[in-house]
Motif scaffolding. Structure first.
Motif, short mmCIF file in Angstrom:
data_model
loop_
_atom_site.label_atom_id
_atom_site.label_comp_id
_atom_site.label_asym_id
_atom_site.label_seq_id
_atom_site.Cartn_x
_atom_site.Cartn_y
_atom_site.Cartn_z
N HIS A 163 114.45 19.61 46.75
CA HIS A 163 114.84 19.74 45.30
C HIS A 163 115.11 18.29 44.87
N TYR A 177 107.58 21.84 39.50
CA TYR A 177 108.37 23.05 39.77
C TYR A 177 107.94 23.43 41.17
N PHE A 206 110.39 28.53 40.40
CA PHE A 206 111.66 28.78 39.91
C PHE A 206 112.43 27.49 39.57
N LEU A 207 112.53 26.72 40.46
CA LEU A 207 113.22 25.34 40.47
C LEU A 207 112.59 24.43 39.88
N TYR A 212 119.56 25.98 40.51
CA TYR A 212 119.00 26.27 39.10
C TYR A 212 119.95 25.69 38.14
N GLN A 218 119.44 28.95 45.52
CA GLN A 218 118.56 28.47 44.58
C GLN A 218 119.14 28.65 43.53
N ILE A 219 119.90 29.77 43.19
CA ILE A 219 120.47 29.73 41.86
C ILE A 219 121.49 28.82 41.56
N ARG A 259 115.05 33.71 32.01
CA ARG A 259 114.27 32.67 31.36
C ARG A 259 113.97 32.89 29.68
N ASP A 290 122.41 24.06 38.49
CA ASP A 290 122.76 22.47 38.69
C ASP A 290 124.40 22.36 39.29
N THR A 349 117.23 37.42 37.57
CA THR A 349 116.91 35.96 37.54
C THR A 349 115.51 35.63 36.82
#
Length: 888
Positions: free
Chosen positions: A293, A760, A765-766, A263, A259-260, A230, A265, A226
């Motif tokens: 979120h 953020y 992360f998000l 991220y 969470q991923i 980036r 979406d 993860t």
């Protein structure tokens, strides 16, 4: 190497022999041998004997020699502080062995020799020859790990080069992949997960990772995946996250998988996480994560039990946010309402500034309205708007409202929405009275206030739609703007079809005034943020094409391209078709549109190429009429805010733009800095902005002052507060700048220091799309301070409400009631790829929850009694009791 007692004696006799003038070569050899201890000498001779024996015609002798040589090399490669001795001594014979290898007939012995040559190539082969790999592939299929770590590493490097070469030649790669299998298995066994991941990325086969991870190393592997995402170019970054998602699901680490999914979406994935997990408590934690979120999500069949489903849907709809925030405020004891005077602290300044302030000017009252709204946001009580009517003042909230002039009353009435933020029931009942006052400006403010109260809160009975829906088609354009902007704030990110049918026709109606069209575009952009919705995009494009040349010069026109850009926020390539269409626009707006679309589409991606592209546009020196460089500068900040390295680099590039850029660039730089360090007052940025706040160009100074407020938003930062107080006395005669100083003072004390504007969350992360959209809209409006923020559209400042979130950690028990536990809060440390179990925070203090988290802070539980259900302690975290806990 042990000191050798015979060293000196040997040396003496050696020097004697050279004197006798023996043959030079043997002398040299002798001297070489002098430096070796007896055992090294024995080893060297031994190895030379083996080399001779290997070339012996008798296969039996060959076999013994190879075995022994292999044994020597194996035992010595265990430590890798220096080149192992056998490799050193065999260096001169590498060529001989290679030549002999070529003459051998196919046999097991030949493979044996290939193995040894492969290891020798580790130190001896020429750069780029890849001999180690060549002989490895020719050798026997033994275990490669036994030759030591360094050998495996070297092989991995050579495989990557060889793979690239074969791909370009389209040669088969099956033999390489078998080797990759072995290497990855070896790395995963020996805690070198990052190296395994790197190799698999090189050979484009990350799927292999899933079968090699196990319970002990999957967390470290996923952490590396993860964090590296980036820095990877697209589409690789999404691929890497996909793999991490699969691994988390495989090991039932659902919160991380969620969470991923957020991220990426990918609502499909979000559903999958919900359906895969069958623990209700954990599902409630997911709901808190979705709520933070700001995502609209319907739990239909995923939860069987109706009551439970209702509780969870309530959490996702954020109905509990106000309650949690007030719990935090009571715990920190800041419930006492603050007045603007408490923030200005004018008594700390010398006489001249406070003397001029006694006049009740409308501009100053307007500023006080905003300060009051920002400072008491969400607390439900203040000293200007919500004062109880039964007191002697006789309804002073009415009085304050009418201390504002015309459109000032709009912001004043709307500020009530901000004070009652997130508390829909109380908010609507208090705002209701403004609908009955026969004054259009107040009604507009009431409409906007309803939108603000509902910001981020979803409700089954849709109060905002019911109250504001009828006003979007009124004659009076200001009423329409109030309703449209209110709907945009209340339904940001909801992709509500009903609203599309309502608002899209307004854009293409020739009779609609420009300001209504502009706010409609922004509201549609907010409601459909990041959705790439074709119909909305079409409507905004037509609206842009229909504008006359005179209208294109208007300050509010700049909101139309932004509304279009918000549809593609963070969606990268999806914007390309629309960007092509924008090339057909009138040249006055073409470039502006291009920059806005580009910066929105790559916002939060950290894409270096796009930053370069935007910087390129900023380096041109253009005529005065050009406006597109402003959004390009803000765009740099939007793209680069994704990760720390890019952020630091962007700050440095912006410093250069200040030195060499034209005025229109210099006006945007402070805003870009404000976005990069939002709610995170970095000292170097603070100093730059402080310098710019005294700039000769008043637009630059205003932008810098507002940005000081943004970087300090909700931090109560004493240094910024001091700077702003001094500025308020420095600019006491300049009403426009003083207004900006006041706004900034309100922002620094946002929610009395309990709120943040940072889009953020979850350990950076998000990125919350609605929060970023609100910030960017406000910054674009600030590109033309005089016309918009200082004109009659000052209520665009309320777009910031989309980014306001409590910067808290609130722990709750299994029945979702607040639960106080000790936590350690400290500076977060990056532990990716570090060995062992390093500490994740440094310089911590222990507090009991609820606690505030500053930018870059991380919390961890200081007790073993509870287990948190979320890996990242932020916002609402459910704790369940640890069954293995024993009191000492």
């Amino acid at each position: 190497m042990a000191p050798d007692p015979n060293r000196t004696a040997g040396g003496a006799s050696g020097s004697g022999t050279t004197k006798e003038g023996k043959d030079d070569a043997s002398a040299k050899k002798k001297v070489e041998n002098e430096d070796l201890s007896d055992e090294d000498l024995a080893l060297k001779q031994q190895l030379e004997l083996y080399v001779e024996r290997v070339q012996d015609p008798d296969p039996g002798l060959q076999k013994v020699a190879l075995e022994s040589m292999r044994q020597e090399i194996r035992t010595s490669t265990s430590s890798m502080t220096s080149v192992p001795k056998p490799l050193k001594f065999l260096r001169p014979h590498y060529g001989t062995l290679k030549a002999y290898y070529e003459t051998m007939s196919e046999s097991d012995l030949k493979k044996y020799l290939a193995d040894i040559l492969s290891v020798l190539a580790l130190t001896m082969s020429a750069e780029g020859e890849r001999e180690s790999l060549k002989y490895r592939l020719l050798g026997s299929d033994g275990d490669i790990g036994s030759w030591g770590h360094e050998y495996v590493r070297n092989l991995a490097g050579e495989i990557a080069q060889e793979y690239a070469k074969r791909q370009s030649e389209e040669a088969p790669i099956d033999d390489l992949m078998e080797l990759v299998q072995q290497i990855v298995a070896f790395h995963m066994k020996h805690n070198a997960e990052p190296e395994a991941v790197d190799l698999l990325m090189e050979v484009e086969d990350l799927d292999m990772l899933i079968e090699h991870v196990d319970k002990t190393n999957f967390k470290r592997t996923c952490l590396y995946l993860t964090s590296s995402a980036r820095y990877l170019p697209g589409p690789d970054d999404l691929l890497v996250l996909d793999i991490a998602y699969m691994i988390y699901l495989k090991f039932e680490e659902y919160p991380n998988a969620l969470q991923i999914a957020l991220y990426l979406d990918n609502l499909q994935y979000v559903r999958q996480v919900f359906t895969s997990c069958d623990d209700l408590l954990r599902k409630k934690q997911f709901c808190y994560m979705l709520a933070r979120h700001g995502i609209t999500f319907e739990l239909d069949e995923m939860v069987a039990d109706d009551d439970e489903r209702e509780v969870m849907q309530d959490i996702i709809n954020n109905s509990k946010l106000s309650e949690g925030y007030l719990t935090l405020a009571r715990d920190i004891e800041v419930m006492e309402p603050k007045s603007p005077e408490d923030i200005y602290k004018a008594h700390l300044l010398d006489g001249r500034a406070s003397a001029g302030a006694s006049v009740d000017s409308a501009r100053q009252n307007l500023a006080a309205t905003f300060v009051n709204a920002f400072v008491n946001a969400g607390f439900g009580q203040d000293k200007l708007m919500t004062v109880a009517t039964d007191s002697a003042s006789g309804g002073s909230s009415g009085n304050w409202l009418f201390k504002n002039k015309e459109h000032g009353k709009t912001s004043a009435a709307a500020s009530l929405g901000m004070i009652l933020l997130w508390d829909v029931d109380a908010g609507l009942s208090q705002i209701d009275k403004y609908f009955h006052i026969n004054d259009t400006h107040v009604n507009v403010g009431a409409l906007l206030g309803v939108g603000i109260v509902n910001c981020g809160i979803k409700n089954d009975c849709d109060p905002a739609m019911a109250l504001l829906g009828d006003y979007t088609d009124k004659e009076d354009s200001s009423l329409r703007i109030g309703a449209i902007m209110g709907l945009g704030i209340a339904y940001a990110g909801s992709q509500n079809e009903q609203l599309r049918y309502k608002l899209a026709p307004i854009l293409n109606d020739a009779k609609t005034s420009l300001d209504v069209v502009a706010f409609t575009a922004i509201s549609l952009g907010l409601i459909y943020v990041g959705s790439c919705n074709e119909e909305v995009a079409q409507a905004i494009i037509f609206a842009l094409m229909d504008r006359s040349e005179a209208e294109l010069g208007e300050p509010l026109t700049r909101l139309l391209p932004l509304g279009l850009g918000l549809l593609y926020l963070g969606k990268q390539e999806s914007v390309e078709a629309t960007a092509e269409v924008s090339k057909t626009f009138h040249e006055k707006i073409r470039k502006y549109c291009d920059m806005t679309l580009l910066s929105c589409a790559y916002a939060g991606t950290g894409n270096v190429l796009k930053v370069q592209n935007l910087l390129g546009h900023c380096s041109q020196h253009l005529d005065k009429g050009e406006t597109h460089q402003g959004p390009a500068v803000i765009g740099i900040a939007m793209v680069a805010m994704a990760e720390e390295l890019g952020l630091e680099m962007a700050i440095r590039s912006l410093e250069h733009l200040l030195q060499y850029g034209e005025q229109n660039i210099r006006r945007a730089v402070p805003l870009a800095l404000g976005l990069l360090c939002i709610s995170n007052p970095k000292v170097n940025v603070m100093d730059t902005l402080s310098r710019l706040s005294h700039d000769t160009d008043s637009e630059v100074a205003m932008a810098a002052v507002i940005s000081l407020g943004l970087i300090g938003a909700g931090t109560n930062n004493a240094r910024i507060a001091g700077m702003l107080r001094n500025l308020s006395s420095y600019y006491y005669k300049d009403t426009s700048l003083l207004f900006c100083v006041r706004i900034a003072q309100g922002l620094v004390h946002l929610g009395k220091g309990l709120l943040t504007l940072n889009p953020y969350h979850s350990d950076r992360f998000l990125l919350s799309p609605t929060a970023l959209a609100g910030l960017v809209t406000m910054l674009h409006a600030c590109l033309d301070m005089k016309a918009i923020v200082l004109g009659k559209y000052h209520y665009v400042l309320y777009f910031l409400v989309l980014a306001m979130q409590p910067r808290m950690l609130l722990t709750v028990d299994e029945s979702l009631k607040p639960l106080s536990v000790p936590v350690r809060v400290g500076q977060a440390v990056d532990v990716v790829g570090q060995a062992g179990r390093p500490k994740t925070i440094t310089g911590f203090q222990t507090h009991s929850t609820p606690v505030l988290l500053a930018a870059g802070d991380r919390a961890e539980l200081a007790t073993e009694k509870y287990i948190p259900l979320s890996p990242i302690l932020e916002g609402f975290v459910i704790l369940k009791e640890n069954p293995d806990y024993r009191e000492d």
